[in-house]
Structure formats: C-alpha cells, structure tokens
Design an enzyme around this catalytic site. Structure first.
Site, PDB file in Angstrom:
ATOM      1  N   ARG A 176       1.015  -1.069  -0.079  1.00 36.63           N
ATOM      2  CA  ARG A 176      -0.150  -0.134  -0.168  1.00 36.63           C
ATOM      3  C   ARG A 176       0.875   1.238   0.041  1.00 36.63           C
ATOM      4  NH1 ARG A 176      -2.163  -3.541  -1.243  1.00 36.63           N
ATOM      5  NH2 ARG A 176      -3.876  -4.622  -0.526  1.00 36.63           N
ATOM      6  N   SER A 180     -10.813   0.431   3.413  1.00 31.92           N
ATOM      7  CA  SER A 180     -10.136   0.024   4.654  1.00 31.92           C
ATOM      8  C   SER A 180      -9.458   1.250   5.244  1.00 31.92           C
ATOM      9  CB  SER A 180      -9.167  -1.174   4.402  1.00 31.92           C
ATOM     10  OG  SER A 180     -10.047  -2.340   3.864  1.00 31.92           O
ATOM     11  N   GLU A 189      -4.417   3.871   5.980  1.00 32.98           N
ATOM     12  CA  GLU A 189      -4.234   3.746   4.614  1.00 32.98           C
ATOM     13  C   GLU A 189      -4.332   4.798   4.014  1.00 32.98           C
ATOM     14  OE1 GLU A 189      -6.036   0.862   1.251  1.00 32.98           O
ATOM     15  OE2 GLU A 189      -5.446  -0.128   3.294  1.00 32.98           O
TER      16      GLU A 189
END
Length: 358
Positions: free
Chosen positions: A176, A253, A350
């Site tokens: 990520r 998320s 995130e």
C-alpha cells in the site's frame, strides 16, 4: 464530479461548490480556496506547473476515495483531475499494454479489460477511485495488486519540470505504498498496464475468493466470473459505492494490516494465543487489522458522533450522514489506541490525510 459522489448536496451556490465533502467518498471535508477542473493532461500539468512556479499550494483530487480532508478544508487550489481515456499502446499474441488516463474511473477500466478478455486486474473490481490513484498506494485486493501489472507510470515531475515515464522499479512499490504516496513531487497523468490476452483470470490467490468461486488456490476461472464474484463480495462488505448505503460512505479500509517481525509475532501468540496471519516479505508476518480491531472490543457498527465502524466490515470507518472529520478521526484514535493497549500492535491509516491527522 460523478453524481454518485455529489447527489447528497442540495446547496448549489458557488461557495457550496468549494466544499470538499462533495469530492470525496467519505462526503467529509471543509472548503477549498479555489476549485479547478482539468479535462485533459495538458490542462492538469499546466495548473500544477503554474502553482509550483508561483509558490501556491495545490491539491489534486480525482475519485476522492482514499483521502480524508479536515473540517477546515484546504486553503489553496484544488485541482479536479477529469482526463479520461483508455487505449492499447502495444500488443502481441499473448499480452497487451493498455494506457489509462489518470482520471479514468478505475472500475470502468477493469470492466473494459474484462470485456476485452484481458487478464490481470479482474480481482480489483469494484474499487472506487481513478486509474491514476492506483499506483499511489499500490491498490490491492483479493490477491492482486496493481504493481503486478503496471508496466509504466506517466507523471509530471514538479522539481525537474518535465514529464516522465517511470518504470515499476522507479515507482518503488510496497505494501500500500509507492514513491508517490505522501509526496506531492509527482502528478500521475496516465498508467500503462501489461495484461494477458486470456479469457481466464490470473491464478486465484485469495482463500475467501477461492471458496466463493468453489475452486482451489492457484486455479483460474473465466474473467467475468471472477469479476462478478469479487463485486458481490465487496458489496456484501459495503465496499462498492452506493449513495443509499451509509456503509459505503467511507475510504474503504481505514487501516492497513500491520506487518511485524517474526520474533515479536512469536511473543504475541505466546501471550495472546493463536491468531490469523500470513507471511510478509523478508520473514515478517502480516496480521489482519480487522481481526485485531474486533478482538480489541470494537465490533461492526461501533459508533462515534455521527460516524461508526461499518455494519458490514470492521476495517471501514463510515460517515453516517451527520458526522464530521474530527469525529471520524476521534473514532480512529479510539480504535488505534485500543488495539495498541491489547496487543502492542500499532495500526496505521491507509488513506492520505489532508489538513488533519491521528
């Protein structure tokens, strides 16, 4: 911007057009100084170059699906990236290289690839946002990451004042992450994807998806079957945008899955018992953040002030329609601190946080 994001706005005054809640899937965020729309790459590059030369702050938004903007907004220029287009730039008997403009809606691109029999991104169906945002955080789901298929990223470099074609190695993809995340040096303008000319999916890597498909890990299925199954899985978790479903008023998320060292993980399981995990890079261990959150006492639907954990998925923090960014971040802090207290594991956000922080 797409109606799916803006249909909740009733105030059509010029001032309302600068409220950044209108441009994010969370539907949160205060005002911008100015809002500019770029419908082609030259316009976008020109706007960023001009802001750089003049020393002005500029924030680029496309789909607004992975960003949390503070209630004070952004006191500068917000550039809405709306360049569109998908075209084949190279092909042979087995592969095709497809260039997607940065403003192209990501799921439209995935659907186009699947309909043409191009394999490699089908398990990334249903993810909101734009094609240009996918390399920034190395978007991934159900066993696929865009780093698996990206052949090149086209970007404008604000430091050297030139347009670059960056290799995957230069993008420095990680879990990520990439060279583009938390770094405003580059404006991504287009992305090249190398896809297989094959009517079957890439080998299914994700256990939940394999179970739903009724196949073994490593098997392949028709592309459309993989896409539709992923869409159903994501919709069941509130991860496909739906203006009527407050569980989808999120950034997906909110926390990444923590990655810990093998020695720490051994100590953790000795103290807390067995827990779900899978191998990370270089001998590390990745622990599902959703499991940690639930075990720390934060179930689906756990509520704050006008915000809550999704009723469908523990990793999504949602705006229930009356919340603000401050309340969302308060909820995130409560969850982060609770997981740290119980497990000694730090959760990290995130999405990109603009004019706000944890």
């Amino acid at each position: 911007m797409p109606d799916a994001y803006a249909d909740h706005l009733t105030d059509t005054s010029p001032a309302a057009g600068r409220v950044l809640a209108a441009y994010t899937t969370l539907r949160l965020g205060g005002p911008a100084g100015t809002v500019t729309t770029a419908v082609d790459t030259d316009e976008a590059v020109g706007a960023v170059r001009e802001a750089t030369v003049e020393g002005r702050r500029i924030l680029v938004l496309a789909g607004g699906s992975n960003v949390v903007i503070g209630d004070a907004g952004f006191d500068g220029e917000v550039l809405l990236l709306r360049n569109r287009g998908v075209r084949v730039v190279a092909q042979d008997a087995g592969e095709v290289v497809v260039r997607a403009a940065a403003g192209e809606p990501w799921d439209d691109f995935v659907g186009y690839a699947v309909s043409n029999g191009w394999s490699g991104v089908e398990c990334l169906s249903g993810i909101p946002g734009s094609a240009g945002a996918t390399p920034i955080q190395n978007v991934g789901a159900y066993g696929q990451e865009v780093a698996h298929t990206i052949a090149a990223v086209h970007a404008y470099d604000r430091v050297s004042d030139e347009q670059l074609v960056m290799t995957p190695a230069e993008c420095r993809f990680g879990y990520r992450s990439s060279v583009f995340k938390h770094n405003d040096r580059y404006l991504v303008t287009a992305v090249d994807f190398r896809l297989r000319r094959d009517g079957r999916s890439a080998p299914i890597r994700y256990a939940e998806l394999a179970r739903r498909l009724g196949v073994e890990a490593g098997d392949r299925v028709p592309l459309e079957q993989a896409r539709q199954t992923v869409l159903k899985l994501r919709a069941g978790k509130g991860m496909v945008l739906d203006p009527e479903d407050r569980d989808t008023w999120s950034v997906g998320s909110f926390f990444t899955n923590p990655v810990v060292g093998a020695a720490f993980f051994a100590e953790l399981t000795a103290a807390r018992g067995e827990m779900p995990h899978w191998p990370g890079a270089d001998g590390t261990v990745k622990i599902p953040a959703a499991w940690l959150i639930e075990q720390a006492g934060f179930p689906k639907g756990f509520a704050g002030a006008g915000v809550s954990i999704s009723t469908k998925h523990t990793l999504a923090l949602t705006n229930r329609g009356s919340g603000d960014t401050a309340a969302l971040l308060d909820l995130a802090r409560i969850i982060r601190d609770g997981v740290r207290e119980r497990f000694g594991v730090e959760l990290h956000p995130e999405p990109v946080l603009i004019n706000c922080g944890l």
